[in-house]
Design an enzyme around this catalytic site. Structure first.
Site, short mmCIF file in Angstrom:
data_model
loop_
_atom_site.label_atom_id
_atom_site.label_comp_id
_atom_site.label_asym_id
_atom_site.label_seq_id
_atom_site.Cartn_x
_atom_site.Cartn_y
_atom_site.Cartn_z
N SER B 107 -14.62 19.20 -15.45
CA SER B 107 -13.59 19.01 -14.64
C SER B 107 -11.92 19.58 -14.65
CB SER B 107 -12.32 18.18 -16.24
OG SER B 107 -11.33 17.63 -16.35
N ASP B 229 -18.65 9.71 -10.08
CA ASP B 229 -18.01 9.90 -10.27
C ASP B 229 -16.85 9.82 -9.80
OD1 ASP B 229 -16.26 11.37 -11.86
OD2 ASP B 229 -16.80 13.13 -11.61
N HIS B 257 -18.25 11.11 -15.17
CA HIS B 257 -18.21 12.23 -15.08
C HIS B 257 -18.24 12.86 -16.11
CE1 HIS B 257 -14.67 15.13 -13.84
NE2 HIS B 257 -13.93 14.65 -14.59
#
Lengths: 460, 276
Positions: B107, B229, B257
């Protein structure tokens, strides 16, 4: 329980949304209440990912926070999420989930409670609290800045205090303070890699316009030549420059540089401006003090150090001569022929002569020597680390310089110099400033009485 | 042209303490540094790291502001872009004197790892970017997946979760507004967050734009993209892959995710396949 329909009935129409999902969030079962909230049939919901029932923001939170915590901890309690129904209507809910191991693998049970009323109330509470925090912070920043600015005795100290106060207040990555030095905006604190502010940059524009200039993002920086590179040097993508004003006059600029795109407006811009105003007043006070200090130590006509200043420079020079074991010379220069100019051509011409002589003396002494106006047409020169030969060389240069014609003085008014040199050698022991002055003065009188335009040297 | 500011590497023990560094695994193995994403802490890696502890030196840390990091070091001005986090990461590599390290980042940390690899290429041997996104907000000719309004709504959601009940209400209810830590205990014990820092870090995460930094990467890079995602859509993974010269893209069957929690075996296999 029979008349109420049993547990199934209870689960179907309880005043909360209930559902079961796989560990990956695929819906296995939903109750009637949730289907009703969503405006869909129960069957339509089965097989869909739970996150599809949420707003985009809800999904972001669900993926980055809710699911990781659920997987790590096996349960999540009362997370605030927002459902988005088939017709686009939104409903705030508090979601609690628990992961259970069943005969067909792990299942997640979810209960959703309608929290619309509570979340509205909380939002208002939070907004009110944020507003209170903001104004409290504003007052605190200004009070702290005021205290730290008032303690500053020099421009450099003030600039550093202002740069740090502005950086903290604006939550900026870097800040810098520039002070107008003639036409140049010289960097005096912060942002080392920025250098002085160029004429065509936002900092200079802020000073010229006496108004804040902001650059919100990198594409916006293209308005100013070279700004993109200057921002890159401090790894910034946005900035705001605010003039430091005192009585409406720009004295400099305080600038904040932000690590990413930033819109500086409202409170934030006003706070930076308020800090700049406070600093402007203090800067004016510091400059006034500097001017007062300067004028108490300098002769207003020639801008040379005055007698008081000479006294302290001489004391310093004696101390340093003791430490370094180096000689020291004090020259007394008395003008011959000046009285005639003053008496016959007037004080105004006399003053221009003194100013011209002062300028010549300033030019011909060595670096580190001090020329002072002792009074009337008497000047003194402190020559540090000068032995007899060096002192006489300076004295000869002074007498040479006197022969140059003086502007505004007709022929027939020659000016020469009678010079007394008091020389102190370390082996002569200690000497006071007064003794040196007395000795130089005596030597100067000897030059006068022996026919003027000459040097006399004494040891002291 | 002015030179970039020299990076202020704090003294070694300082950065290790500040970022709550933990070192596990095989000291002889190739170093593997795990950088967690937005919303959690190094705990996020607990299902994946055992896969590598036998043959790798495993380094875990918390971004300053998250988990067990030194919250007092979170200077909002300094941490207002990802550069300061990248400085910390380079600081960790330097303090532990790692070279040829594999940076495994998730991320928001994928861009932190990218900046670190550009800053200290001599220490980074490979990048594994899990669910990367250089910019979350759509732009002209670029699909990030979100509009600015979505991010503003996320900030409200964070408020509702962190500030709404736990920090604003709880102290009031418990009659102890001077002791916010009592309210703090009501939040999850995993992935602990400071509400105010989380809200600021959300802005930094979702409003940054690091697209231009990708082209400067010279480190071998694996882009790991999950199916479906919502945070980092497929187009974004492709954009990152195409922007980093010589990178490889792998699409996992795992959805969501956070594949290191939902499908650690599949992610580990993809990493091993790439690293050889």
């Amino acid at each position: 329980m029979a008349e109420s329909g049993g547990f199934d009935r209870l689960a179907q129409s309880a005043p909360c949304g209930l559902l079961a999902t796989t560990v990956n969030g695929t819906v296995l079962l939903v109750n009637e209440t949730l289907a009703l909230w969503m405006g869909l049939a129960q069957d339509d919901l089965v097989g869909r990912p739970f996150e599809e029932l949420l707003t985009t923001a809800g999904r972001l939170f669900y993926q980055t926070r809710y699911l990781p915590v659920l997987r790590l901890q096996g349960e999540v309690r009362e997370a605030a999420l927002t459902l988005r129904g088939a017709d686009g209507s939104e409903r705030s809910v508090l979601a609690s989930s628990v992961q259970r191991t069943g005969p067909h693998g792990d299942v997640v049970f979810v209960a959703l409670f309608d929290a619309t009323g509570r979340s509205n109330y909380e939002r208002e509470l939070l907004a009110a609290r944020r507003e209170a925090d903001r104004s409290e912070r504003r007052v605190r920043v200004l009070l702290e800045a005021s205290a730290s600015f008032d303690g500053c005795e020099t421009e450099g100290a003030l600039a550093s205090a202002l740069a740090e106060a502005a950086r903290t207040a604006a939550e900026a990555t870097t800040s810098a303070v520039f002070v107008l030095d003639g036409a140049v905006l010289r960097r005096v604190a912060g942002g080392m890699a920025l250098g002085d502010a160029p004429d065509d940059g936002p900092e200079a524009q802020a000073a010229r316009m006496s108004a804040a200039v902001t650059v919100e993002h990198l594409p916006d920086a293209a308005r100013f030549p070279g700004l993109t590179e200057r921002l890159a040097a401090v790894r910034a993508e946005a900035m705001s420059a605010v003039p430091i004003l005192a009585e409406g006059e720009p004295l400099g600029v305080v600038a904040c540089y932000f690590g990413r795109a930033r819109r500086v407006e409202g409170d934030a811009g006003e706070l930076q401006a308020a800090l700049a105003r406070q600093a402007g007043q203090v800067l004016r006070r510091i400059r006034l003090q500097e001017r007062l200090r300067h004028s108490s130590l300098h002769d207003p006509l020639t801008e040379l150090p005055n007698r008081a200043h000479l006294q302290s420079r001489l004391t310093e020079a004696i101390e340093s001569s003791v430490l370094t074991h180096r000689p020291l010379a004090l020259l007394f220069v008395d003008l011959d022929g000046f009285k005639a100019i003053n008496d016959r051509l007037g004080h105004v011409v006399g003053d221009t002569v003194l100013a011209q002589i002062a300028e010549r003396l300033r030019r011909l002494v060595r670096r580190g020597d001090t020329v002072a106006r002792f009074g009337g047409d008497e000047f003194a020169i402190v020559c540090a680390e000068a032995d007899a030969a060096a002192a006489v060389r300076v004295a000869d240069r002074v007498r040479e310089a006197m022969r140059e014609p003086l502007r505004g003085v007709p022929a027939g008014y020659p000016v020469t110099a009678s010079i007394g040199v008091a020389l102190h050698e370390p082996q002569d022991g200690t000497v006071s400033a007064e003794a040196l002055v007395l000795a130089a003065d005596g030597a100067m009188y000897r030059s006068k009485s022996e026919g003027r335009d000459r040097n006399s040297v004494v040891r002291a | 042209m002015a030179l970039p500011t020299p990076v202020e590497h704090a003294t070694a023990p300082d950065v290790l303490r500040r970022t709550n560094v933990r070192v596990l695994g095989n000291p002889e193995g190739r170093p593997m540094v795990f950088a967690h994403g937005f919303g959690c802490s190094q705990e996020m890696w607990r299902l994946l790291t055992p896969e590598f502890e036998r043959d790798h030196l495993v380094v875990l840390f918390d971004l300053v502001g998250a988990g067990g990091s030194d919250l007092s070091a979170y200077d909002r001005g300094r941490y207002d872009s990802l550069h300061a986090h990248a400085d910390d990461l380079v600081g960790i590599l330097t303090a532990l004197d790692l070279s040829d390290a594999v940076l495994v980042a998730h991320s928001v940390s994928t861009m932190i790892a990218v900046l670190a690899a550009v800053q200290a290429p001599e220490r980074v041997g490979a990048l594994v970017l899990v669910g990367p996104s250089p910019r979350y907000i759509n732009d002209e000719g670029y699909v990030g997946g979100f509009e600015r309004a979505d991010i503003d709504a996320l900030l409200e959601t964070l408020d509702a979760n962190y500030l709404g009940w736990s920090s604003v209400m709880a102290p009031v209810v418990m009659g102890n507004p001077d002791r916010p830590e009592l309210g703090q205990e009501l939040t999850d014990s995993f992935c602990r967050v400071d509400p105010a820092i989380a809200a600021h870090f959300a802005r930094v995460t979702f409003l940054s734009d690091n697209r231009k930094d990708l082209a400067a990467v010279r480190t071998p890079t694996l882009v790991v993209q999950c199916s479906d995602d919502v945070i980092a859509p497929h187009e974004v993974g492709v954009f990152v892959h195409e922007s980093i010269p010589g990178s490889e893209l792998v699409v996992l069957a795992a959805t969501g995710h956070v594949p290191h929690l939902s499908a650690p075996e599949e992610l580990a296999a993809a990493m091993r396949h790439y690293l050889g």
